[in-house]
Design a protein around this motif. Sequence first.
Motif, PDB file in Angstrom:
ATOM      1  N   UNK A 180       0.773  -1.236   0.000  1.00 19.95           N
ATOM      2  CA  UNK A 180       0.000   0.000   0.000  1.00 19.95           C
ATOM      3  C   UNK A 180       0.808   1.292   0.000  1.00 19.95           C
ATOM      4  N   UNK A 181       2.024   1.291   0.512  1.00 20.32           N
ATOM      5  CA  UNK A 181       2.711   2.552   0.777  1.00 20.32           C
ATOM      6  C   UNK A 181       3.595   3.000  -0.391  1.00 20.32           C
ATOM      7  N   UNK A 182       3.507   4.278  -0.749  1.00 19.06           N
ATOM      8  CA  UNK A 182       4.381   4.816  -1.793  1.00 19.06           C
ATOM      9  C   UNK A 182       5.839   4.748  -1.361  1.00 19.06           C
ATOM     10  N   UNK A 183       6.103   4.882  -0.067  1.00 18.52           N
ATOM     11  CA  UNK A 183       7.478   4.919   0.435  1.00 18.52           C
ATOM     12  C   UNK A 183       8.176   3.565   0.394  1.00 18.52           C
ATOM     13  N   UNK A 184       7.439   2.499   0.121  1.00 23.54           N
ATOM     14  CA  UNK A 184       8.073   1.177  -0.007  1.00 23.54           C
ATOM     15  C   UNK A 184       8.311   0.800  -1.470  1.00 23.54           C
ATOM     16  N   UNK A 185       8.337   1.794  -2.341  1.00 25.01           N
ATOM     17  CA  UNK A 185       8.535   1.547  -3.774  1.00 25.01           C
ATOM     18  C   UNK A 185       9.850   0.822  -4.049  1.00 25.01           C
ATOM     19  N   UNK A 186      10.926   1.237  -3.373  1.00 23.74           N
ATOM     20  CA  UNK A 186      12.228   0.615  -3.598  1.00 23.74           C
ATOM     21  C   UNK A 186      12.213  -0.848  -3.188  1.00 23.74           C
ATOM     22  N   UNK A 187      11.496  -1.140  -2.117  1.00 21.45           N
ATOM     23  CA  UNK A 187      11.383  -2.524  -1.659  1.00 21.45           C
ATOM     24  C   UNK A 187      10.639  -3.371  -2.685  1.00 21.45           C
ATOM     25  N   UNK A 188       9.522  -2.844  -3.187  1.00 25.13           N
ATOM     26  CA  UNK A 188       8.774  -3.580  -4.215  1.00 25.13           C
ATOM     27  C   UNK A 188       9.633  -3.811  -5.449  1.00 25.13           C
ATOM     28  N   UNK A 189      10.321  -2.762  -5.895  1.00 26.03           N
ATOM     29  CA  UNK A 189      11.146  -2.890  -7.088  1.00 26.03           C
ATOM     30  C   UNK A 189      12.232  -3.942  -6.887  1.00 26.03           C
ATOM     31  N   UNK A 190      12.845  -3.936  -5.698  1.00 21.79           N
ATOM     32  CA  UNK A 190      13.901  -4.889  -5.417  1.00 21.79           C
ATOM     33  C   UNK A 190      13.431  -6.327  -5.391  1.00 21.79           C
ATOM     34  N   UNK A 191      12.147  -6.519  -5.165  1.00 31.27           N
ATOM     35  CA  UNK A 191      11.590  -7.867  -5.117  1.00 31.27           C
ATOM     36  C   UNK A 191      10.797  -8.205  -6.372  1.00 31.27           C
ATOM     37  N   UNK A 282      16.467  -2.962   1.697  1.00 29.00           N
ATOM     38  CA  UNK A 282      16.084  -1.659   2.242  1.00 29.00           C
ATOM     39  C   UNK A 282      14.577  -1.488   2.068  1.00 29.00           C
ATOM     40  N   UNK A 283      13.914  -1.079   3.146  1.00 20.43           N
ATOM     41  CA  UNK A 283      12.444  -1.088   3.124  1.00 20.43           C
ATOM     42  C   UNK A 283      11.847   0.142   2.488  1.00 20.43           C
ATOM     43  N   UNK A 284      12.608   1.227   2.363  1.00 18.09           N
ATOM     44  CA  UNK A 284      12.039   2.427   1.759  1.00 18.09           C
ATOM     45  C   UNK A 284      13.136   3.246   1.108  1.00 18.09           C
ATOM     46  N   UNK A 285      12.718   4.199   0.312  1.00 21.56           N
ATOM     47  CA  UNK A 285      13.674   5.136  -0.293  1.00 21.56           C
ATOM     48  C   UNK A 285      14.285   6.003   0.789  1.00 21.56           C
TER      49      UNK A 285
END
Length: 286
Positions: A180-191, A282-285
């Motif tokens: 749900x969170x925009x701030x976890x974009x890097x985490x989603x991308x990494x996975x 890393x969980x967030x940007x």
Amino acid sequence: MTTQQYPWPNGKRACISLTMDNMGEAADLNRGLWPKDKPIGSHFSVTEKLPLMLDILDKYHLPATYFVEGWNCPIYSDTIKHVQSRGHEIGFHAYQHEVWKNLDAETEIGNLNKSVEGAEAIGVHYKGFRPPGGLVTERTLNLMKQKGMNYLSPAADRPALVDGVAMVPFQWESIDAYFYMASTAALRKGKGDTEEPLSPQVLKDRLFRRIDEVVGEGGYLALLFHPFLQTEDEKLKVMEEVLEHLASKKENTWLAQCKDVANWIHENPGAFGNDPGWDKAEWKKN
């Protein structure tokens, strides 16, 4: 993602814990996001969303572990005691949601001391710690043991026993913030996911599948929902559907609070090994 089959109590095939993280405005205060002229102690997630979540837990007779920042103990003491009185475990989640692995020694020790003291003042005795950010320092396990805690809930692949502390892990892809969170974009991308937030329906479909996988393989899974993220009726409805699906697995699945999983690991150390498979994503940007 695969899991390993473990021996669980009473012949249960798998083990799943339902968890919640974060209370009120603690994290926003730490990040300087809370308006200085806005009163504290009546955050919508505590007054509006948490009661609805507790009612859903009651409806399906599910025990949960709620990891709460120590700052909340004097501010939301009645709420914390109420959650505990309804049969749920209160765990430690830093003082104001500080990213734990980044703390220096003095800050880490001070954070832990004031949090434990504040909790004990309202009758809460932490047995475990879920570190914001998912990881800890090289000092943390010994400091926890000194405070009477016997488990850590880090970002990791599997249960284990490390230096006398049980690992009762969570996986990023099994928490609502990942979706749900925009701030976890890097985490989603990494996975391997989109950087854009994902829908409640995607969360539902994936968690249904993950629950079924873990039950089929005999592993362990921690699900995680944040009260402050249940901002829409659809999200709350999806959370209930996930919990209803989880409750349907009771016959062959141990639905256990994290402290009980930890005790089982301590009692059966040879079955779990000493390598939880730390997840250093890393969980967030920044």
